[in-house]
Design an enzyme around this catalytic site. Structure first.
Site: not given
Ligand code: FPP
Length: 250
Positions: A25, A42, A136
């Protein structure tokens, strides 16, 4: 402490969270503070994604879930939504080789059929290519909403009950989990939220029932490797009781 010292401390302490989920955020506020368009926030946020993805597995994290686009995010201006979708397309395309080389397995959870076709196709390609990797597991929560996920799971379960595949007596939390988008993942051990907001924002509502929460004021584009290490170190100091008493709390 330097990054190397933080990493060393994490290794020595052990008990690294196997699944970390992040609410990324503050991109918009980061941009506003600099007099830039929200979309620039972004774009800068993607750089943080790269930093955290590279760091997570060497630290011992096995699953990383990133809240990339929520169902509620469609309510944003069309141009911002289009920008995020294009960013998803471009980032997936440009990062695919590096992800694959590093054994990252990409998956996505949410109503993926609702993602614009070009981004969805690129994502599918990346998911297919990395499917057999054993590093991962990078889970992008996309067009994701926690309540929608639960409703979608209920619908699938009802279908199975009606078809006689599942009997009502067998319905339990363990069985229900198999119907969630996240059925292949363990519950998150640690949930990090950047930019200081103290809420879940419809993220992993079922899965976070005993997740440890860590909230930092740092905006996502400013979030560093050191910040991620500090969240893990904080987690390592927590006592997870899951509703029980332990020797320490008696
Ligand atoms: C929250 O900041 C961020 C988002 C809604 C989008 C997250 C997307 C990215 C980091 C880029 C795409 C990522 C990948 C993996 C391709 P906000 O806009 O809510 O910030 P604000 O609360 O300050 O307005």
């Amino acid at each position: 402490m330097s990054l190397e010292e933080l990493k060393k401390q994490i290794k020595e302490t052990g008990n690294v969270p196997q699944h970390v989920a992040i609410i990324m955020d503050g991109n918009g506020r980061w941009a506003k503070k600099r007099g830039l368009k929200r979309t620039e926030g972004h774009k800068a946020g993607v750089k943080t994604v790269q930093r955290v993805v590279r760091l997570a597995h060497p630290l011992g994290v096995k699953y990383l879930t990133l809240y990339t686009f929520s169902i509620e995010n469609w309510k944003r201006p069309k141009s911002e939504v289009a920008y995020i979708m294009k960013l998803l397309y471009n980032t997936t395309r440009s990062e695919l080789d590096e992800l694959h080389k590093n054994q990252v397995k990409l998956i996505a959870t949410g109503r993926i059929s609702g993602i614009p076709q070009s981004s969805r196709m690129m994502l599918r390609k990346a998911i297919r290519k990395t499917a057999n990797n054993n590093g991962l597991v990078l889970n992008l929560a996309l067009n994701y909403g926690g309540r929608t996920e639960i409703i979608d799971a209920v619908k699938k379960l009802v279908k199975d009950v009606k078809a006689g595949i599942v009997s009502e007596r067998r319905i339990s939390p363990e069985l229900f989990e198999n119907y969630l988008y996240t059925c292949e993942l363990p519950d998150p051990d640690l949930l990090i939220r950047t930019s200081g907001e103290m809420r879940l924002s419809n993220f992993l509502l079922w899965q976070t029932h005993y997740t440890e929460l860590y909230i930092t004021d740092v905006y996502w584009p400013d979030y560093t490797e050191e910040d991620f290490c500090r969240a893990i170190i904080d987690y390592q100091s927590r006592e997870r009781r899951f509703g029980r008493l332990t020797n320490k709390s008696r």
